[in-house]
Design a protein around this motif. Structure first.
Motif: not given
Length: 716
Positions: A338-355, A404-415
């Protein structure tokens, strides 16, 4: 020279379809904050501010931005130190090197300028021996269109002086004439600007045997210097009375960077790094940066940024897979990363990732068919780091798919789907898993080839397995196992009471045994050898300290689970089922000690003797700081007279006698005394010169050939 990545030669980047539900949601979701993918999220990140974390992730930021205590050897003043004055001088110089590495918190240290100031031009420009004179081909990675090479004949031929960690940019220095004023003309070296980390992508090809051995030796010596600095830096932490502890790995890497000793900094290498083998184990993330295997101190994707690329597009070169992200799937040869981006300081996915950033670099590497190096971060019992994690290089992979897919947290993640390239050596993590299975069940792999579960017959602390899947030879079972060296009785006559320390609860600074070693102890609290010496004095039977004393290491015997195995290349060999850390004690080289007269009589019927005085002085390489300190002096105390005895291993021997010979060994011989005080008859103790992964063969440098028989003195 035209680049293969010039914009006019490249097709437009393919679009990656985004699900409509995600696209619709993105219109109402705030813009994500791009945070580099951190692999792994270690304890250090919890103790630093976000500004410090961001500085550590910048490949060009100074490690000096980390708020670390720089005093390496405690609070003792020179007048409080009692011991060898040369040793005190060495400690002061090393402490100053660590202070220099962290002295500027706002600017990036210039390895060229600081290196010239500390070492001089010759040492900085090429700290290691030159490679063989054969030319090495440096090939720009080809652009791929529809899976084919667009221009495979485009090669860049050059004589690569490699590695050259100090001069990272050919135009970073200028020779400026100084006007004559009635005196002789001269030139001055100036640095107009801080050089960029790298400019172009290259791939080394057609690396022959001599060149590969040269690169391997350069990497080995670089890692040895790094480990030596790191181990010496731990001495300060052990002397602290408060809970604050420094990062010895960061401090060691900063010193080496300031001296221009980081490898592979002048060019970004795609593919395999010369001198780094599949299965190599690294105890710390910063060690990956030092050898150039992965250039990001924290980010999981290392890539050439668009600003440094000749075609204005980012290209990924390596990734770290740690299994710490919910959308990652690791099946060994196939990885869903999985790609990077869209995470908070606790390493939780909270936004969609960008290319963008590393995500775009991974997509571009897939588009051009450029392979990436894969390093796996795995948890390992007994690892040196605070997180209990180490890093294993598992070879080259190609990125086959990106979506580009929906991750387990419900946000868009690049794979990204990574597939391992065929024809490579077995993955290091697979070998480590096999070793773990053998530790739990010695008969779990080819049980019919296991000739003995313990060749020592329970004489050692741990069992030593005998394995042969090549032929029917079971020769090691014919010898009596000897745990400790058998010395003549007269050797102990010089020992007596009054020669030990008076410590009650472990040795302390300034005790009698510390003074015998030149004023300091030879090991840290973890039992790691700080530096090689001509001789080490351990506490003996006349000392009052308990068995857990820090100065009783080698006399405690074997700790690692070793295996004697049959090899097609070396006959019999030795390997470990455990990871052996650099500087750790392995075992003693045992035999029956003979005087010179006795040895001459025995050789009349054939020579099966080991001559300790012919082992090369590899101990001097462990802790050698001459590359960073021009005033470094090789240890000469405690000194011993020339050794004039031999060891007979024809009837009684131990596991060490089956270690093979190598001119670039990973094991050194350190002379040690503990049960007697006769300087002419020390024990031969073996220590690791580097971090040795499980199932890798151990090797020694047995030294020069016998002047009588012309043979190398090897027990097997």
């Amino acid at each position: 020279m035209n680049s293969l990545f010039s914009p006019e030669n490249l097709p437009p980047p393919p679009g990656i379809p985004i699900p409509a539900t995600i696209a619709a949601a993105s219109t109402t979701t705030p813009n994500p904050i791009l945070i580099p993918k951190l692999e792994p999220f270690d304890e250090w990140l919890n103790t630093h501010t976000p500004q410090q974390q961001q500085q550590s992730q910048d490949p060009n930021s100074s490690n000096g931005s980390l708020d670390l205590d720089l005093k390496l050897f405690g609070d003792e003043s020179p007048e409080d130190f009692s011991g060898d004055p040369n040793l005190l001088s060495d400690f002061n110089r090393l402490s100053q090197l660590f202070r220099t590495a962290f002295s500027n918190n706002n600017a990036v240290p210039d390895p060229i300028t600081q290196g010239i100031q500390q070492l001089g031009n010759d040492a900085v420009s090429n700290p290691f021996a030159k490679p063989p004179q054969n030319e090495t081909t440096v090939v720009p990675p080809p652009s791929f269109q529809n899976g084919t090479v667009s221009d495979p004949g485009m090669l860049l031929q050059q004589q690569q002086q490699y590695p050259n960690g100090a001069v990272s940019d050919p135009d970073s220095r200028a020779i400026v004439p100084v006007p004559e004023d009635g005196r002789s003309s001269s030139v001055a070296v100036t640095t107009p600007r801080q050089p960029r980390r790298c400019k172009e992508l290259v791939r080394l090809m057609d690396v022959g045997g001599p060149e590969q051995r040269h690169f391997r030796d350069v990497v080995r010596r670089t890692r040895m210097l790094y480990d030596s600095l790191r181990v010496l830096a731990t001495v300060e932490d052990e002397g602290r009375v408060d809970a604050r502890r420094g990062r010895s790995d960061l401090r060691a890497s900063a010193v080496m960077r300031n001296c221009g000793l980081w490898l592979n900094r002048d060019k970004r290498i795609v593919g395999a790094i010369p001198g780094v083998c599949i299965g190599d184990v690294f105890l710390y993330r910063m060690e990956l940066c030092v050898v150039g295997l992965h250039g990001q101190p924290q980010a999981g994707i290392d890539y050439l940024p668009a600003s440094m690329s000749s075609n204005g597009e980012p290209i990924a070169t390596s990734v770290i897979v740690s299994g710490g992200y919910e959308d990652d799937v690791d099946e060994g040869d196939v990885i869903i990363y999985s790609g990077h981006g869209g995470q908070d300081k606790h390493s939780r996915q909270v936004f969609h990732q960008k290319l963008e950033g590393g995500n775009l670099a991974m997509e571009r590497s897939m588009h051009y068919g450029i392979e990436v190096r894969v390093i796996r971060g795995v948890r390992y019992e007994g690892a040196a780091s605070a997180t209990g994690r180490l890093y294993v290089y598992d070879g080259l992979y190609r990125i086959h798919e990106c979506w580009f897919d929906v991750g387990k947290s419900g946000f868009g993640v690049y794979k990204y789907k990574l597939c391992r390239i065929d024809g490579q050596a077995k993955m290091g993590t697979v070998v480590m898993k096999e070793a773990l299975m053998l530790r739990k069940d010695p008969l779990s792999f080819k049980p019919m080839c296991c000739l003995s579960l313990d060749v020592s017959n329970r004489k050692e602390n741990v069992a030593i397995r005998l394995f042969n899947d090549i032929d029917r030879n079971y020769d090691p079972l014919q010898y009596e196992y000897l745990v400790k060296t058998n010395f003549p009785q007269f050797v102990f006559h010089q020992s007596g009471r009054g020669t030990g320390c008076e410590c009650v609860d472990g040795c302390v600074e300034g005790c009698f045994c510390a003074m015998k070693n030149g004023g300091d102890f030879p090991y840290n609290q973890s039992g790691i050898l700080l530096r090689g010496k001509p001789l080490v004095f351990e506490c003996g039977p006349f000392c009052h300290c308990p068995p857990h004393c820090r100065n009783r290491v080698t006399q405690k015997g074997l700790k690692n689970r070793l295996e004697v195995f049959r090899s097609r290349e070396t006959g019999w060999g030795v390997r470990s089922l455990d990871l052996i850390q650099a500087g750790a004690f392995i075992c003693e080289y045992t035999g029956v000690v003979l005087t010179r007269d006795q040895a001459q009589l025995l050789t009349m019927n054939g020579d099966s003797l080991i001559y300790p005085n012919r082992f090369t002085d590899r101990w001097a390489e462990w802790g050698d700081l001459s590359m960073i300190d021009s005033n470094y002096v090789r240890p000469s105390y405690p000194s011993i007279p020339p050794l004039d005895f031999a060891m007979d291993v024809s009837r009684m021997r131990n596991v060490a006698c089956y270690m093979s010979h190598s001119s670039t060994p990973n094991v050194l011989v350190q002379f040690v005394l503990y049960d007697h005080n006769n300087l002419m008859f020390p024990h031969l103790m073996l220590f690791a010169m580097e971090s040795i992964p499980p199932m890798r063969e151990l090797s020694l440098d047995y030294g020069v050939a016998d002047e009588w028989t012309g043979k190398l003195s090897i027990g097997n």
